[in-house]
Design a protein around this motif. Structure first.
Motif, PDB file in Angstrom:
ATOM      1  N   CYS A 217      19.322   2.150   4.802  1.00 21.14           N
ATOM      2  CA  CYS A 217      18.068   2.690   5.342  1.00 21.14           C
ATOM      3  C   CYS A 217      18.383   3.768   6.382  1.00 21.14           C
ATOM      4  CB  CYS A 217      17.294   1.520   5.948  1.00 21.14           C
ATOM      5  SG  CYS A 217      16.165   1.847   7.256  1.00 21.14           S
TER       6      CYS A 217
ATOM      7  N   SER B 121      17.057   4.657   9.074  1.00 20.68           N
ATOM      8  CA  SER B 121      16.965   4.214  10.465  1.00 20.68           C
ATOM      9  C   SER B 121      17.999   3.151  10.819  1.00 20.68           C
ATOM     10  CB  SER B 121      15.571   3.660  10.747  1.00 20.68           C
ATOM     11  OG  SER B 121      14.610   4.648  10.519  1.00 20.68           O
ATOM     12  N   CYS B 122      18.799   2.758   9.830  1.00 21.73           N
ATOM     13  CA  CYS B 122      19.743   1.656  10.017  1.00 21.73           C
ATOM     14  C   CYS B 122      21.189   2.119   9.801  1.00 21.73           C
ATOM     15  CB  CYS B 122      19.411   0.518   9.054  1.00 21.73           C
ATOM     16  SG  CYS B 122      17.696  -0.023   9.126  1.00 21.73           S
TER      17      CYS B 122
ATOM     18  N   PHE C 106      11.957  -1.250   7.405  1.00 17.59           N
ATOM     19  CA  PHE C 106      13.399  -1.122   7.589  1.00 17.59           C
ATOM     20  C   PHE C 106      14.065  -2.212   6.761  1.00 17.59           C
ATOM     21  CE2 PHE C 106      11.994   0.404  11.921  1.00 17.59           C
ATOM     22  CZ  PHE C 106      12.218   1.740  11.636  1.00 17.59           C
TER      23      PHE C 106
ATOM     24  N   GLY D 216      15.663  -4.748   8.964  1.00 22.60           N
ATOM     25  CA  GLY D 216      16.816  -4.016   9.476  1.00 22.60           C
ATOM     26  C   GLY D 216      17.859  -4.963  10.028  1.00 22.60           C
TER      27      GLY D 216
END
Length: 110
Positions: free
Chosen positions: A17, A19-20, A75, A89
């Motif tokens: 991801c 954002s990860c 996420f 996430g």
């Protein structure tokens, strides 16, 4: 409290991801969660499932949730227990353990 069987599902993808970026992959998270849970709650029944959000299995419920992960920009990996989102996430194991104890699972003696 009587223990209820649970299914822990990790929804994720091969690609990490956006954002990860510095986190483990979804598959690595799945393996880590499975190892941690079976060590913390030995000899208790669990069902662990990994679902690739871009290639979900034939089960309609899993396909719909995989699409939700994509549509809502969640996420991933997204970790669920019996269809309840436990984490997105980066999961804190304490959160997962607390949820499992609410289903009647007993941690190993330290």
């Amino acid at each position: 409290m009587k223990q209820k069987d649970v299914e822990i599902i990790i929804y994720g993808a091969e690609q990490i991801c956006a954002s990860c970026v510095n986190l483990p992959s979804s598959k690595e998270t799945y393996e880590w969660i499975e190892a941690a849970v079976t060590r913390k709650f030995p000899n208790q029944p669990f069902e662990f499932t990994y679902v690739d959000i871009f290639q979900p299995p034939e089960e309609k419920e899993k396909q719909q949730f995989a699409q939700k992960v994509i549509d809502e920009d969640l996420f991933y990996p997204v970790i669920t227990i019996n269809n309840k989102i436990i984490g997105e996430g980066s999961l804190r194991l304490k959160t997962l353990y607390t949820e499992l104890e609410q289903y009647g699972y007993k941690p190993a003696e330290q």
